[in-house]
Motif scaffolding. Sequence first.
Motif, PDB file in Angstrom:
ATOM      1  N   PRO A   1       0.822  -1.227   0.000  1.00  0.00           N
ATOM      2  CA  PRO A   1       0.000   0.000   0.000  1.00  0.00           C
ATOM      3  C   PRO A   1       0.847   1.266   0.000  1.00  0.00           C
ATOM      4  CG  PRO A   1      -0.053  -1.064   2.152  1.00  0.00           C
ATOM      5  CD  PRO A   1       0.623  -2.021   1.231  1.00  0.00           C
ATOM      6  N   THR A   2       0.446   2.200  -0.822  1.00  0.00           N
ATOM      7  CA  THR A   2       1.145   3.476  -0.934  1.00  0.00           C
ATOM      8  C   THR A   2       0.142   4.623  -0.931  1.00  0.00           C
ATOM      9  OG1 THR A   2       1.129   3.421  -3.353  1.00  0.00           O
ATOM     10  CG2 THR A   2       3.049   2.451  -2.253  1.00  0.00           C
ATOM     11  N   GLN A   3       0.658   5.810  -0.736  1.00  0.00           N
ATOM     12  CA  GLN A   3      -0.175   7.013  -0.767  1.00  0.00           C
ATOM     13  C   GLN A   3       0.612   8.140  -1.396  1.00  0.00           C
ATOM     14  OE1 GLN A   3      -1.162   8.674   3.073  1.00  0.00           O
ATOM     15  NE2 GLN A   3      -2.855   9.912   2.270  1.00  0.00           N
TER      16      GLN A   3
ATOM     17  N   SER B   1       5.335  17.659  -2.351  1.00  0.00           N
ATOM     18  CA  SER B   1       4.627  16.432  -2.702  1.00  0.00           C
ATOM     19  C   SER B   1       5.325  15.259  -2.026  1.00  0.00           C
ATOM     20  CB  SER B   1       4.604  16.219  -4.220  1.00  0.00           C
ATOM     21  OG  SER B   1       3.857  17.240  -4.863  1.00  0.00           O
ATOM     22  N   THR B   2       4.534  14.268  -1.589  1.00  0.00           N
ATOM     23  CA  THR B   2       5.085  13.148  -0.833  1.00  0.00           C
ATOM     24  C   THR B   2       4.479  11.833  -1.289  1.00  0.00           C
ATOM     25  OG1 THR B   2       5.443  14.525   1.133  1.00  0.00           O
ATOM     26  CG2 THR B   2       5.377  12.154   1.472  1.00  0.00           C
ATOM     27  N   PHE B   3       5.351  10.837  -1.473  1.00  0.00           N
ATOM     28  CA  PHE B   3       4.934   9.467  -1.787  1.00  0.00           C
ATOM     29  C   PHE B   3       5.269   8.614  -0.575  1.00  0.00           C
ATOM     30  CE2 PHE B   3       5.066   5.247  -3.574  1.00  0.00           C
ATOM     31  CZ  PHE B   3       4.143   5.265  -4.600  1.00  0.00           C
ATOM     32  N   LYS B   4       4.244   7.932  -0.012  1.00  0.00           N
ATOM     33  CA  LYS B   4       4.434   7.170   1.217  1.00  0.00           C
ATOM     34  C   LYS B   4       4.294   5.670   0.973  1.00  0.00           C
ATOM     35  CE  LYS B   4       2.761  10.789   4.370  1.00  0.00           C
ATOM     36  NZ  LYS B   4       1.852  11.086   5.500  1.00  0.00           N
ATOM     37  N   PHE B   5       5.214   4.916   1.544  1.00  0.00           N
ATOM     38  CA  PHE B   5       5.117   3.458   1.593  1.00  0.00           C
ATOM     39  C   PHE B   5       4.561   3.119   2.970  1.00  0.00           C
ATOM     40  CE2 PHE B   5       8.216   4.327  -1.667  1.00  0.00           C
ATOM     41  CZ  PHE B   5       7.936   3.393  -2.658  1.00  0.00           C
ATOM     42  N   LEU B   6       3.248   2.925   3.038  1.00  0.00           N
ATOM     43  CA  LEU B   6       2.548   2.874   4.306  1.00  0.00           C
ATOM     44  C   LEU B   6       2.972   1.691   5.164  1.00  0.00           C
ATOM     45  CD1 LEU B   6      -1.011   3.824   2.989  1.00  0.00           C
ATOM     46  CD2 LEU B   6       0.716   5.324   3.997  1.00  0.00           C
TER      47      LEU B   6
END
Length: 324
Positions: free
Chosen positions: A140-142, A150-155
Amino acid sequence: MAVLYFASSSSSSCTKIISIVLLLVLELLQISSLSSVNNEKSSCNLFMGSWVYDTTYPMYNSSACSIIDQQFNCQFFARPDSDYLKYRWKPSDCQLPRFNGLDFLLKMRGKTVMFVGDSLGRNQWQSLICLTSTSVPGSPTQMITRDPLSTFKFLEYGVSLSFYRAPYLVDIDSVQGKNVLRLDYISGDTWRDVDVLSFNTGDNMVDEDKNLPQPSEWSTGTATMAKSCYGEMVPASGTTYPGVYTDPQYKVLQRVISDMNNPAYFLDITMLSALRKDAHPSIYGSNWTPAQKANPDHYADCSHWCLPGLPDIWNQLFYAALLF
């Protein structure tokens, strides 16, 4: 272009940075492998070597990474050749580990990486997202997209990869109706709690002398004022800088590094990048008309880099220096 990182005991420290080259500054907390990097640098020069053809590259396909900006997506715009995707960097006296996205996430668990700078920093930020996300499909990512952050998260791993748009790095003030760069000041409240902080510039900080060609304009070692990346399909050969080496700039950079209170490690990607005259988007970074494509001297992009492509190697070096 060049890259720099240093370890700091305080995540709130401020450092003045004066450079017109690409910089990568890493502020690392609780990363145990940093000391081994400092030991390794004396025995292995990761940045002297050559480009070798490798059919196991690229490390991902652009179709599997939807966050790539169109201007970097050469495959989407039907670049007809593909060999530019299949070169890896081979240091002369050591092995460069292949990027492993899962290993990166596990070792960086709970941490934040932030790129601060212009579109070249965005180029590298998107590369790191693609390299990492394609290693853990289904995780899951966000994606949070705002301006300037801007931010890309590896939840699943608590890892955040961010990009903060600051084309000139330093603050801009309005003086008598004109925008003035404050070369002695950077306001970094947004970056204060970041674990890995990367500054880049170079695309906007250029020499005022318009007669000086930029590194992306070198072709086989000879300067040309035309955007010579058009039609280039293989890297330049050799292990020397294919153009005029900007020695005064590097002397300034080295002096700044030597004056730092904290240990510094110089991650120099200048020469290996300059050899990749084949790796620019050229006319394959936009939906140009046939007439526009027929005029590459005007429309070719010889500043940025295709994804997949050279920025993946920057991040492979980043990964090796940071975690090995």
